[in-house]
Design a protein around this motif. Structure first.
Motif, PDB file in Angstrom:
ATOM      1  N   THR A 223       0.835  -0.805   0.105  1.00  0.00           N
ATOM      2  CA  THR A 223      -0.028  -0.545   0.054  1.00  0.00           C
ATOM      3  C   THR A 223       0.773   1.218   0.036  1.00  0.00           C
ATOM      4  OG1 THR A 223      -1.931  -1.063   1.026  1.00  0.00           O
ATOM      5  CG2 THR A 223      -1.830   1.189   1.347  1.00  0.00           C
ATOM      6  N   PRO A 224       0.829   2.236  -0.774  1.00  0.00           N
ATOM      7  CA  PRO A 224       1.180   3.439  -0.747  1.00  0.00           C
ATOM      8  C   PRO A 224       1.253   3.963   0.254  1.00  0.00           C
ATOM      9  CG  PRO A 224      -0.088   3.052  -3.449  1.00  0.00           C
ATOM     10  CD  PRO A 224      -0.066   2.363  -2.557  1.00  0.00           C
ATOM     11  N   VAL A 225       2.921   4.491   0.546  1.00  0.00           N
ATOM     12  CA  VAL A 225       2.715   5.473   2.063  1.00  0.00           C
ATOM     13  C   VAL A 225       2.419   6.775   2.322  1.00  0.00           C
ATOM     14  CG1 VAL A 225       3.794   5.499   4.416  1.00  0.00           C
ATOM     15  CG2 VAL A 225       2.664   3.828   3.422  1.00  0.00           C
ATOM     16  N   LEU A 226       2.348   7.714   2.177  1.00  0.00           N
ATOM     17  CA  LEU A 226       2.590   9.017   1.797  1.00  0.00           C
ATOM     18  C   LEU A 226       2.578  10.253   2.904  1.00  0.00           C
ATOM     19  CD1 LEU A 226       0.680   8.616  -1.216  1.00  0.00           C
ATOM     20  CD2 LEU A 226       0.136  10.585  -1.474  1.00  0.00           C
ATOM     21  N   VAL A 227       3.447  10.970   3.149  1.00  0.00           N
ATOM     22  CA  VAL A 227       3.293  12.141   4.115  1.00  0.00           C
ATOM     23  C   VAL A 227       2.756  12.898   3.783  1.00  0.00           C
ATOM     24  CG1 VAL A 227       4.995  13.068   5.994  1.00  0.00           C
ATOM     25  CG2 VAL A 227       5.578  10.327   5.171  1.00  0.00           C
ATOM     26  N   LYS A 228       2.001  13.802   4.856  1.00  0.00           N
ATOM     27  CA  LYS A 228       1.952  15.539   4.890  1.00  0.00           C
ATOM     28  C   LYS A 228       2.305  16.449   5.552  1.00  0.00           C
ATOM     29  CE  LYS A 228      -2.931  17.802   5.042  1.00  0.00           C
ATOM     30  NZ  LYS A 228      -4.397  17.420   5.382  1.00  0.00           N
ATOM     31  N   VAL A 229       2.688  17.020   5.022  1.00  0.00           N
ATOM     32  CA  VAL A 229       3.771  18.154   5.659  1.00  0.00           C
ATOM     33  C   VAL A 229       3.322  19.379   5.811  1.00  0.00           C
ATOM     34  CG1 VAL A 229       5.653  17.041   4.351  1.00  0.00           C
ATOM     35  CG2 VAL A 229       4.773  18.966   3.399  1.00  0.00           C
ATOM     36  N   ALA A 230       4.495  20.273   6.731  1.00  0.00           N
ATOM     37  CA  ALA A 230       3.146  22.136   7.540  1.00  0.00           C
ATOM     38  C   ALA A 230       3.910  23.061   6.255  1.00  0.00           C
ATOM     39  CB  ALA A 230       3.937  21.782   8.347  1.00  0.00           C
ATOM     40  N   PRO A 231       3.002  23.773   6.065  1.00  0.00           N
ATOM     41  CA  PRO A 231       3.389  24.881   5.305  1.00  0.00           C
ATOM     42  C   PRO A 231       4.316  25.788   5.777  1.00  0.00           C
ATOM     43  CG  PRO A 231       1.434  25.275   5.921  1.00  0.00           C
ATOM     44  CD  PRO A 231       1.488  23.495   6.463  1.00  0.00           C
ATOM     45  N   ASP A 232       4.655  25.820   7.122  1.00  0.00           N
ATOM     46  CA  ASP A 232       5.378  26.323   8.265  1.00  0.00           C
ATOM     47  C   ASP A 232       6.669  25.782   8.150  1.00  0.00           C
ATOM     48  OD1 ASP A 232       2.997  27.679   8.141  1.00  0.00           O
ATOM     49  OD2 ASP A 232       2.429  26.613   9.907  1.00  0.00           O
ATOM     50  N   LEU A 233       6.922  24.941   6.960  1.00  0.00           N
ATOM     51  CA  LEU A 233       8.928  23.974   7.411  1.00  0.00           C
ATOM     52  C   LEU A 233       9.120  25.459   6.527  1.00  0.00           C
ATOM     53  CD1 LEU A 233       7.992  20.662   6.829  1.00  0.00           C
ATOM     54  CD2 LEU A 233       9.143  21.692   9.840  1.00  0.00           C
ATOM     55  N   THR A 234      10.587  25.614   7.239  1.00  0.00           N
ATOM     56  CA  THR A 234      11.486  25.946   5.899  1.00  0.00           C
ATOM     57  C   THR A 234      12.062  25.225   4.668  1.00  0.00           C
ATOM     58  OG1 THR A 234      14.267  25.442   6.793  1.00  0.00           O
ATOM     59  CG2 THR A 234      12.741  28.213   7.840  1.00  0.00           C
ATOM     60  N   GLU A 235      13.122  26.088   3.976  1.00  0.00           N
ATOM     61  CA  GLU A 235      13.356  24.659   2.756  1.00  0.00           C
ATOM     62  C   GLU A 235      14.360  23.949   3.065  1.00  0.00           C
ATOM     63  OE1 GLU A 235      14.449  27.232  -0.660  1.00  0.00           O
ATOM     64  OE2 GLU A 235      12.371  28.046  -1.225  1.00  0.00           O
ATOM     65  N   ASP A 236      15.485  24.518   3.728  1.00  0.00           N
ATOM     66  CA  ASP A 236      16.462  23.010   4.657  1.00  0.00           C
ATOM     67  C   ASP A 236      15.388  22.100   5.475  1.00  0.00           C
ATOM     68  OD1 ASP A 236      18.388  24.842   3.494  1.00  0.00           O
ATOM     69  OD2 ASP A 236      18.462  26.276   5.917  1.00  0.00           O
ATOM     70  N   ALA A 237      14.630  22.456   6.444  1.00  0.00           N
ATOM     71  CA  ALA A 237      13.784  21.152   6.894  1.00  0.00           C
ATOM     72  C   ALA A 237      12.881  20.072   5.274  1.00  0.00           C
ATOM     73  CB  ALA A 237      12.323  21.503   7.576  1.00  0.00           C
ATOM     74  N   LEU A 238      11.875  21.110   4.988  1.00  0.00           N
ATOM     75  CA  LEU A 238      11.459  20.271   3.697  1.00  0.00           C
ATOM     76  C   LEU A 238      12.739  19.291   2.719  1.00  0.00           C
ATOM     77  CD1 LEU A 238       9.086  23.477   2.092  1.00  0.00           C
ATOM     78  CD2 LEU A 238       8.757  20.712   3.594  1.00  0.00           C
ATOM     79  N   ALA A 239      13.454  20.202   2.639  1.00  0.00           N
ATOM     80  CA  ALA A 239      14.578  18.803   1.769  1.00  0.00           C
ATOM     81  C   ALA A 239      14.757  17.895   2.749  1.00  0.00           C
ATOM     82  CB  ALA A 239      16.045  20.151   1.860  1.00  0.00           C
ATOM     83  N   GLU A 240      15.723  18.039   3.611  1.00  0.00           N
ATOM     84  CA  GLU A 240      15.451  17.032   4.994  1.00  0.00           C
ATOM     85  C   GLU A 240      14.747  16.251   4.930  1.00  0.00           C
ATOM     86  OE1 GLU A 240      16.596  17.913   9.074  1.00  0.00           O
ATOM     87  OE2 GLU A 240      18.436  17.611   8.538  1.00  0.00           O
ATOM     88  N   LEU A 241      13.374  16.421   5.272  1.00  0.00           N
ATOM     89  CA  LEU A 241      12.119  15.689   4.476  1.00  0.00           C
ATOM     90  C   LEU A 241      12.059  14.692   3.666  1.00  0.00           C
ATOM     91  CD1 LEU A 241       8.407  16.380   6.288  1.00  0.00           C
ATOM     92  CD2 LEU A 241       8.784  15.758   4.331  1.00  0.00           C
ATOM     93  N   LEU A 242      12.351  15.572   2.500  1.00  0.00           N
ATOM     94  CA  LEU A 242      12.209  14.560   1.788  1.00  0.00           C
ATOM     95  C   LEU A 242      13.659  13.783   1.400  1.00  0.00           C
ATOM     96  CD1 LEU A 242      11.775  17.577  -1.678  1.00  0.00           C
ATOM     97  CD2 LEU A 242      10.372  15.316  -1.295  1.00  0.00           C
TER      98      LEU A 242
END
Length: 355
Positions: A223-242
């Motif tokens: 089953t595909p697993v997706l992650v829902k992210v917050a809009p308040d993360l910085t680009e660095d935090a988003l890149a790390e999450l990715l």
């Protein structure tokens, strides 16, 4: 059922009745949609009015069209068969938690009609994963893909969050076409810390192992697993999450959840900024598109994205798709405008040049 009769049932939930408690209206409308969901002739009438067949395949699933219902509208799957009849190409139910919980004290849902926005601090009010599994077991298969959003129970310590999520996954796996991991709601204390590299890696590793084990047990694909992210993360935090998501074979990202920011409110509603909770709707649109564009660019388009946040008119949806989203979801825009928005977006996508 005529369009006029349907609108008379739905409009209360679309925040058209000034002075009414939005949550009470929401509950009453879900009850009405639940009755419709169990009435085949009514569903057939709605499909004639609103359904658009524009199939698209993303992370291995075939969606009836690219416009989905976001989590939060139907937490306990009260009306699973109503959503495809209203034109949605897929629906995401939840967020559901391992344990039933009442959520935060009322009032906890606030409409800001001039801003085309909503503030909520619901706190994952739901009947729990076991109750949802029982309901879905008797509801029958949806005609469109069904996503299930899972979150952490408020009563569960952060140290035990992994067990909480994996238990919900185990209970709901038979009914989910995909699972959305909600680690970004602002309304459960400490939840957003699960977006941090170490905590997210631990959680996703266990969910990956569990989906693999369940797939082997059932003789099916994972089953595909997706992650829902917050809009308040910085680009660095988003890149790390990715980076963490890629390491753990996440199938896609849902961008974004509600925001803690209060930019973009109509001056007449600026006083509502003191209400705690997540803001959704028109003020979130630009930031949601910005996040989707960053995620798409950073992954060279290899990570499917469901874009959600501030989609109130068809042009908002087109901007989200142009930013790199493969699918979109509606909640607040749908609450204000109704199923005509779903059909309007699908029609606009069909008229737009190929992407």
């Amino acid at each position: 059922m005529s369009g006029r009769l349907f609108r008379s049932l739905l409009r209360p939930a679309l925040y058209q009745l000034a002075g009414r408690d939005p949550e009470t209206v929401h509950e009453r409308t879900l009850a009405a949609l639940a009755r419709l969901s169990a009435t085949p002739t009514a569903l057939a009438g709605l499909r004639k009015l609103y359904a658009v067949d524009a199939p698209v395949t993303v992370f291995g699933l075939r969606f009836a069209n690219p416009v989905g219902l976001a989590a939060g509208m139907d937490k306990d799957a009260a009306a699973p068969h109503a959503w495809p009849a209203l034109g949605f190409g897929f629906a995401e139910i939840g967020t559901v938690t391992r344990w039933p919980q009442p959520g935060n004290p009322r009032p906890r849902l606030f409409q800001l009609p001039r801003s085309r926005a909503v503030i909520n601090r619901m706190g994952f009010n739901n009947a729990g994963a076991e109750a949802l599994a029982a309901r879905l077991a008797t509801a029958g298969k949806s005609t469109v893909p069904l996503g299930i959003s899972i979150g952490k129970s408020k009563a569960t310590d952060l140290a035990d969050a992994v067990t909480d999520y994996t238990t919900s996954l185990r209970l709901l796996h038979p009914y989910a076409d995909y699972v959305a991991v909600n680690v970004s709601s602002p309304n459960t204390p400490g939840l957003r810390s699960l977006q941090d590299r170490g905590a997210l890696a631990e959680l996703l590793a266990e969910l990956r192992n569990e989906t693999a084990r369940l797939a082997e047990q059932r003789g099916t694909g994972r089953t595909p697993v997706l992650v829902k992210v917050a809009p308040d993360l910085t680009e660095d935090a988003l890149a790390e999450l990715l980076d963490v998501c890629a390491q753990h074979e996440v199938a896609g990202i849902i961008a974004t959840n509600t925001t803690l920011a209060r930019d973009g409110l109509h001056p007449a509603e600026a006083g509502m900024a003191v209400e705690t909770g997540g803001l959704s709707g028109r003020p979130l649109a630009a930031r949601a598109v910005e996040v989707v564009r960053f995620l798409h660019r950073t992954t060279d388009g290899t990570m499917p994205i469901i874009g959600v946040g501030g989609i109130c008119v068809p042009d908002d949806a087109l901007r989200m798709l142009d930013a790199g989203a493969s699918l979109i979801q509606l909640y607040t825009g749908f609450a204000y405008s109704g199923p005509g928005l779903v059909k309007g977006i699908n029609k606009a996508i069909g008229r737009a040049p190929a992407r």
